[in-house]
Design a protein around this motif. Structure first.
Motif, PDB file in Angstrom:
ATOM      1  N   SER A  35      47.047 -71.938  72.741  1.00 10.71           N
ATOM      2  CA  SER A  35      48.061 -70.930  73.096  1.00 10.71           C
ATOM      3  C   SER A  35      47.434 -69.659  73.651  1.00 10.71           C
ATOM      4  O   SER A  35      47.959 -68.571  73.454  1.00 10.71           O
ATOM      5  CB  SER A  35      48.910 -70.597  71.871  1.00 10.71           C
ATOM      6  OG  SER A  35      48.105 -70.062  70.821  1.00 10.71           O
ATOM      7  N   ALA A  59      50.097 -66.944  69.994  1.00  9.41           N
ATOM      8  CA  ALA A  59      50.417 -68.157  69.234  1.00  9.41           C
ATOM      9  C   ALA A  59      51.865 -68.140  68.765  1.00  9.41           C
ATOM     10  O   ALA A  59      52.588 -69.143  68.879  1.00  9.41           O
ATOM     11  CB  ALA A  59      49.463 -68.296  68.052  1.00  9.41           C
ATOM     12  N   VAL A 114      52.341 -72.144  63.109  1.00  7.13           N
ATOM     13  CA  VAL A 114      51.052 -71.547  63.460  1.00  7.13           C
ATOM     14  C   VAL A 114      50.198 -71.548  62.195  1.00  7.13           C
ATOM     15  O   VAL A 114      50.445 -70.769  61.272  1.00  7.13           O
ATOM     16  CB  VAL A 114      51.221 -70.110  63.985  1.00  7.13           C
ATOM     17  CG1 VAL A 114      49.860 -69.504  64.313  1.00  7.13           C
ATOM     18  CG2 VAL A 114      52.114 -70.084  65.217  1.00  7.13           C
TER      19      VAL A 114
END
Length: 452
Positions: A207, A425, A442
């Motif tokens: 990400s 993220a 995450v």
């Protein structure tokens, strides 16, 4: 199956994922933490599992934040094999020894100038340690299936990030885990696009640019403007570039601009032995890139290579306008530091960064508007124009990441978003949840999840 996140959580560096299945322990990526001191200190901490207890290491690609912990890992007891693509194997042959050399140089500098609280300061590992890793690298062709034992299999598919970059598919019983690795941009002029996912039960996705898009700007247009206005001031363009991938991309654009007469005929110096060798490796792997023979030849003919220290030093004594491409890409070490010390104080010069700058690096500080940077223990004023061409990044942006995820034929059981700063993220996590309606999280450092 059990997955533990030992790096690339809350940061883009230190990539390490421990997968346990079939009585085996597989470490996917073995990267070095970089950037902030708090992260770099993790490199000195023991892992929660002894290296000797790992059966296999698998590399997604050769960048140091994915491979650079290997010399220490082997020195501390890892006895197994390291699986990667042939491009990754060849690039590790230059990146890892260089990393060890830089570790030794940093320790020597600290000892000469007393800048470390440790007496003596020691390198994390040495060039000799890195050389010990290279015979352990086994190349696996894209698309080939490698049996790891116990019914666990591995295969690589193209990720498009740099030469040899791969997404890693691990299959055990009725479950598949796919690690994206670093994903490239679909329209990169040198690297082919990432292959479609197909099907996967669990996804681990990077990400880096998960909360933003690169935009439609043509990097060649921006680069032409930068070179033209710097040349008009009688200045020099200094480009800190990642030696693998980014340096070659910059040379591609500059060759196009020169051949079209859109920039002055300034000399272009490639001042990085590693970048020089990385280019040679790229051209040898002609099945793994998009360049035509004519484009490859134009890049080589245009470039003046300066492999020796003496040639590099001469660039800083030369007052004529020119373009210098040197490493490292975030200005964390290497020859670029000497060039920044020479050219950053001059208002007529331009410093061009070419992609993501991790927090805590000189590159991030300069892009953020720092008035001075510390080089070799001395604060150097930054008066030159500073530009970051982040659209030159070898990382897919937010929209491109989502497009790649859509190539998963069936919704995965879970998606784990890693390899991004917290905002990036979480931004990608929200996008996945809201647009794709997939379960997504995450993970944090040292999180462990059961893949049931």
């Amino acid at each position: 199956m059990r997955l533990t996140f030992l790096g690339a959580t809350g940061t883009v560096t230190g990539s390490k994922y421990l997968l346990e299945a079939a009585g085996l322990r597989i470490l996917i990526d073995c990267g070095l933490f970089q950037g902030y001191k708090e992260l770099r200190l993790r490199n000195w901490e023991p892992l929660p599992i002894a290296p000797r207890d790992i059966d296999w290491v698998v590399l997604t690609h050769a960048h140091i934040d994915h491979s650079g912990y290997l010399p220490l890992f082997v020195r501390n007891g890892f006895k197994g094999r390291v699986l990667c693509t042939s491009g990754t194997r060849d690039l590790c042959g230059i990146l890892l020894p260089d990393s060890g050399f830089l570790q030794e140089q940093d320790a020597a500098f600290a000892n000469r100038h007393g800048t470390s609280k440790h007496h003596p300061a020691l390198p994390l590992y040495t060039r000799a340690d890195a050389e010990e890793v290279l015979p352990r690298l086994d190349a696996v062709a894209f698309g080939a299936v490698r049996d790891l034992g116990g019914g666990l299999t591995l295969s690589f598919q193209k990720a498009g990030h740099i030469l040899g970059a791969a997404s890693v598919r691990l299959h055990f019983e009725d479950k598949t885990v796919l690690f994206s690795g670093d994903l490239g941009r679909p329209n990169d002029p040198i690297m082919p696009p990432a292959e479609p996912i197909g099907a996967a039960d669990y996804l681990v996705v990077e990400s880096t640019y998960g909360d933003r898009d690169h935009g439609p700007v043509d990097p060649a247009e921006l680069l032409a403007d930068i070179v033209n206005r710097t040349a008009a001031r009688g200045g020099t363009v200094v480009i800190p570039a990642f030696a693998v991938g980014r340096a070659q991309l910059l040379l591609y654009y500059l060759a196009r601009l020169k051949s079209a007469g859109r920039i002055p005929n300034l000399p272009i110096f490639l001042d990085s032995p590693m970048a020089i060798e990385a280019g040679q490796i790229l051209f040898r792997h002609d099945d793994d890139h998009r360049l035509s023979e004519a484009e490859s030849l134009a890049m080589r003919d245009m470039t003046r290579e300066t492999p020796s220290v003496e040639e590099s030093m001469a660039l800083d004594r030369n007052h004529m306008p020119k373009i210098i491409i040197s490493a490292s890409g975030m200005a964390t070490g290497g020859r670029i530091l000497h060039h920044l010390k020479r050219y950053a104080p001059g208002r007529h010069n331009t410093i061009v960064f070419a992609g993501y700058q991790a927090g805590g690096t000189r590159g991030a500080a300069m892009v953020g508007g720092a008035n001075e940077i510390k080089i070799f223990g001395e604060y150097i004023p930054v008066r030159a124009e500073v530009v970051n061409l982040d659209m030159l990044s070898a990382h897919a942006d937010r929209g491109e990441l989502i497009d790649w995820l859509r190539t998963c034929r069936v919704a995965p059981r879970n998606v784990f978003v890693t390899h991004g700063e917290p905002a990036a993220a979480d931004g990608l996590r929200r996008r996945i949840s809201e647009e794709l309606h997939w379960p997504c999280r995450v993970p944090t450092y040292r999180d462990t999840v059961e893949l049931t």
